[in-house]
Design a protein around this motif. Structure first.
Motif, PDB file in Angstrom:
ATOM      1  N   ILE A  71       0.843  -1.200   0.000  1.00  0.00           N
ATOM      2  CA  ILE A  71       0.000   0.000   0.000  1.00  0.00           C
ATOM      3  C   ILE A  71       0.876   1.247   0.000  1.00  0.00           C
ATOM      4  O   ILE A  71       0.535   2.265  -0.579  1.00  0.00           O
ATOM      5  CB  ILE A  71      -0.958  -0.002   1.219  1.00  0.00           C
ATOM      6  CG1 ILE A  71      -2.010  -1.101   1.051  1.00  0.00           C
ATOM      7  CG2 ILE A  71      -1.632   1.358   1.403  1.00  0.00           C
ATOM      8  CD1 ILE A  71      -2.885  -1.321   2.278  1.00  0.00           C
ATOM      9  N   LYS A  91      -1.238   6.656   5.016  1.00  0.00           N
ATOM     10  CA  LYS A  91      -0.520   7.086   3.819  1.00  0.00           C
ATOM     11  C   LYS A  91      -1.092   8.457   3.466  1.00  0.00           C
ATOM     12  O   LYS A  91      -2.194   8.555   2.946  1.00  0.00           O
ATOM     13  CB  LYS A  91      -0.721   6.105   2.680  1.00  0.00           C
ATOM     14  CG  LYS A  91       0.049   6.480   1.428  1.00  0.00           C
ATOM     15  CD  LYS A  91      -0.143   5.452   0.340  1.00  0.00           C
ATOM     16  CE  LYS A  91       0.574   5.906  -0.905  1.00  0.00           C
ATOM     17  NZ  LYS A  91       0.275   5.008  -2.017  1.00  0.00           N
ATOM     18  N   TYR A  96      -5.689   3.131   6.671  1.00  0.00           N
ATOM     19  CA  TYR A  96      -6.010   1.777   6.244  1.00  0.00           C
ATOM     20  C   TYR A  96      -5.971   0.854   7.452  1.00  0.00           C
ATOM     21  O   TYR A  96      -5.109   0.995   8.309  1.00  0.00           O
ATOM     22  CB  TYR A  96      -4.999   1.271   5.208  1.00  0.00           C
ATOM     23  CG  TYR A  96      -4.966   2.098   3.959  1.00  0.00           C
ATOM     24  CD1 TYR A  96      -5.777   1.780   2.878  1.00  0.00           C
ATOM     25  CD2 TYR A  96      -4.131   3.211   3.865  1.00  0.00           C
ATOM     26  CE1 TYR A  96      -5.755   2.547   1.729  1.00  0.00           C
ATOM     27  CE2 TYR A  96      -4.107   3.983   2.713  1.00  0.00           C
ATOM     28  CZ  TYR A  96      -4.915   3.653   1.653  1.00  0.00           C
ATOM     29  OH  TYR A  96      -4.902   4.411   0.519  1.00  0.00           O
ATOM     30  N   VAL A 129      -8.794  -5.526   3.805  1.00  0.00           N
ATOM     31  CA  VAL A 129      -8.345  -4.148   3.995  1.00  0.00           C
ATOM     32  C   VAL A 129      -9.581  -3.263   4.102  1.00  0.00           C
ATOM     33  O   VAL A 129     -10.468  -3.322   3.251  1.00  0.00           O
ATOM     34  CB  VAL A 129      -7.441  -3.667   2.834  1.00  0.00           C
ATOM     35  CG1 VAL A 129      -7.125  -2.184   2.973  1.00  0.00           C
ATOM     36  CG2 VAL A 129      -6.153  -4.481   2.785  1.00  0.00           C
ATOM     37  N   LEU A 135     -10.897   4.515  -1.816  1.00  0.00           N
ATOM     38  CA  LEU A 135      -9.489   4.102  -1.801  1.00  0.00           C
ATOM     39  C   LEU A 135      -9.289   2.635  -2.147  1.00  0.00           C
ATOM     40  O   LEU A 135      -8.170   2.214  -2.440  1.00  0.00           O
ATOM     41  CB  LEU A 135      -8.884   4.366  -0.415  1.00  0.00           C
ATOM     42  CG  LEU A 135      -8.886   5.804   0.072  1.00  0.00           C
ATOM     43  CD1 LEU A 135      -8.392   5.868   1.504  1.00  0.00           C
ATOM     44  CD2 LEU A 135      -8.027   6.670  -0.837  1.00  0.00           C
ATOM     45  N   LEU A 136     -10.345   1.848  -2.103  1.00  0.00           N
ATOM     46  CA  LEU A 136     -10.200   0.399  -2.253  1.00  0.00           C
ATOM     47  C   LEU A 136      -9.881  -0.046  -3.681  1.00  0.00           C
ATOM     48  O   LEU A 136      -8.950  -0.819  -3.894  1.00  0.00           O
ATOM     49  CB  LEU A 136     -11.460  -0.299  -1.742  1.00  0.00           C
ATOM     50  CG  LEU A 136     -11.760  -0.076  -0.257  1.00  0.00           C
ATOM     51  CD1 LEU A 136     -13.081  -0.735   0.112  1.00  0.00           C
ATOM     52  CD2 LEU A 136     -10.624  -0.585   0.615  1.00  0.00           C
ATOM     53  N   LEU A 139      -6.342   0.207  -4.981  1.00  0.00           N
ATOM     54  CA  LEU A 139      -5.379  -0.714  -4.363  1.00  0.00           C
ATOM     55  C   LEU A 139      -5.282  -2.049  -5.097  1.00  0.00           C
ATOM     56  O   LEU A 139      -4.269  -2.732  -5.015  1.00  0.00           O
ATOM     57  CB  LEU A 139      -5.767  -1.008  -2.909  1.00  0.00           C
ATOM     58  CG  LEU A 139      -5.540   0.068  -1.881  1.00  0.00           C
ATOM     59  CD1 LEU A 139      -5.987  -0.425  -0.511  1.00  0.00           C
ATOM     60  CD2 LEU A 139      -4.093   0.485  -1.841  1.00  0.00           C
ATOM     61  N   ARG A 140      -6.327  -2.433  -5.795  1.00  0.00           N
ATOM     62  CA  ARG A 140      -6.386  -3.754  -6.429  1.00  0.00           C
ATOM     63  C   ARG A 140      -5.209  -4.055  -7.339  1.00  0.00           C
ATOM     64  O   ARG A 140      -4.692  -5.173  -7.289  1.00  0.00           O
ATOM     65  CB  ARG A 140      -7.706  -3.928  -7.182  1.00  0.00           C
ATOM     66  CG  ARG A 140      -8.880  -4.097  -6.230  1.00  0.00           C
ATOM     67  CD  ARG A 140     -10.170  -4.463  -6.921  1.00  0.00           C
ATOM     68  NE  ARG A 140     -10.034  -5.785  -7.501  1.00  0.00           N
ATOM     69  CZ  ARG A 140     -10.065  -6.034  -8.807  1.00  0.00           C
ATOM     70  NH1 ARG A 140     -10.259  -5.072  -9.663  1.00  0.00           N
ATOM     71  NH2 ARG A 140      -9.934  -7.257  -9.252  1.00  0.00           N
ATOM     72  N   ARG A 142      -2.217  -3.261  -6.973  1.00  0.00           N
ATOM     73  CA  ARG A 142      -1.030  -3.497  -6.139  1.00  0.00           C
ATOM     74  C   ARG A 142      -1.150  -4.720  -5.248  1.00  0.00           C
ATOM     75  O   ARG A 142      -0.167  -5.417  -5.021  1.00  0.00           O
ATOM     76  CB  ARG A 142      -0.742  -2.275  -5.273  1.00  0.00           C
ATOM     77  CG  ARG A 142      -0.182  -1.122  -6.087  1.00  0.00           C
ATOM     78  CD  ARG A 142       0.186   0.024  -5.192  1.00  0.00           C
ATOM     79  NE  ARG A 142      -1.002   0.885  -5.137  1.00  0.00           N
ATOM     80  CZ  ARG A 142      -1.196   1.849  -4.284  1.00  0.00           C
ATOM     81  NH1 ARG A 142      -0.299   2.095  -3.365  1.00  0.00           N
ATOM     82  NH2 ARG A 142      -2.271   2.582  -4.324  1.00  0.00           N
ATOM     83  N   ILE A 143      -2.359  -4.984  -4.705  1.00  0.00           N
ATOM     84  CA  ILE A 143      -2.461  -6.079  -3.740  1.00  0.00           C
ATOM     85  C   ILE A 143      -3.458  -7.166  -4.125  1.00  0.00           C
ATOM     86  O   ILE A 143      -3.529  -8.197  -3.465  1.00  0.00           O
ATOM     87  CB  ILE A 143      -2.778  -5.560  -2.316  1.00  0.00           C
ATOM     88  CG1 ILE A 143      -4.150  -4.908  -2.230  1.00  0.00           C
ATOM     89  CG2 ILE A 143      -1.694  -4.613  -1.838  1.00  0.00           C
ATOM     90  CD1 ILE A 143      -4.551  -4.497  -0.816  1.00  0.00           C
TER      91      ILE A 143
END
Length: 162
Positions: A71, A91, A96, A129, A135-136, A139-140, A142-143
């Motif tokens: 993240i 961040k 988070y 998370v 914000l979700l 993120l996909r 990356r994680i």
């Protein structure tokens, strides 16, 4: 053969307290994170997005510190129990909450309990998370994971006349 100590009620109590604390923190995060789904009467733990992994094929392992690093923040561990580990990180202005589980069944139990509060979560294999809904999805890549929307329990608004 050395004698193995038996688990006592203290250990179970500690796990129960950790789970209760996690759900309490979840309620605060959901209240602050909004999502605009207040007042829904149904409980839905089904994913709202079907694609569960990003095109790059990245899938974060179930380790709080690794997910936080992906993240772009450093996690501070809040709960370290047999059924889950939970850390929070910041961040910039964005917060988070990262929760990991030793087995998938614990994650599903956690999500079922969290459905009372509603909200959106990024869910992967043995991890969740929590953050503001906007914000979700970013993120996909990356994680990995799937954005799942849980509908809270409460009175529903009357249908609007058509």
């Amino acid at each position: 053969m050395p004698h193995q100590p038996q688990r006592t009620g203290v250990s179970r109590r500690r796990r129960g307290i950790a789970l209760a604390a996690s759900l309490g923190l979840l309620a605060l995060a959901t209240a602050c994170g909004g999502g605009g789904d207040e007042g829904k009467a149904s409980v839905n733990t089904k994913p709202t997005s079907v694609s569960s992994a990003p095109a790059a094929g990245v899938v974060a392992p179930a380790k709080v510190e690794v997910i936080a690093g992906l993240i772009g923040c450093t996690a501070s561990i809040r709960i370290d129990a047999d059924e889950l580990r939970e850390g929070v990180c910041q961040k910039g202005k964005d917060g988070y909450r990262i929760t990991t589980f030793p087995e998938e069944k614990y994650k599903e139990t956690w999500l079922e309990s969290a459905s009372v509060y509603g909200g959106k979560y990024l869910v992967g294999m043995r991890w969740v998370v929590s953050a503001k809904p906007a914000l979700l999805e970013p993120l996909r890549p990356r994680i990995g994971g799937t954005v799942r929307e849980l509908r809270g329990i409460g009175p529903s608004a009357a249908p609007s006349p058509s």
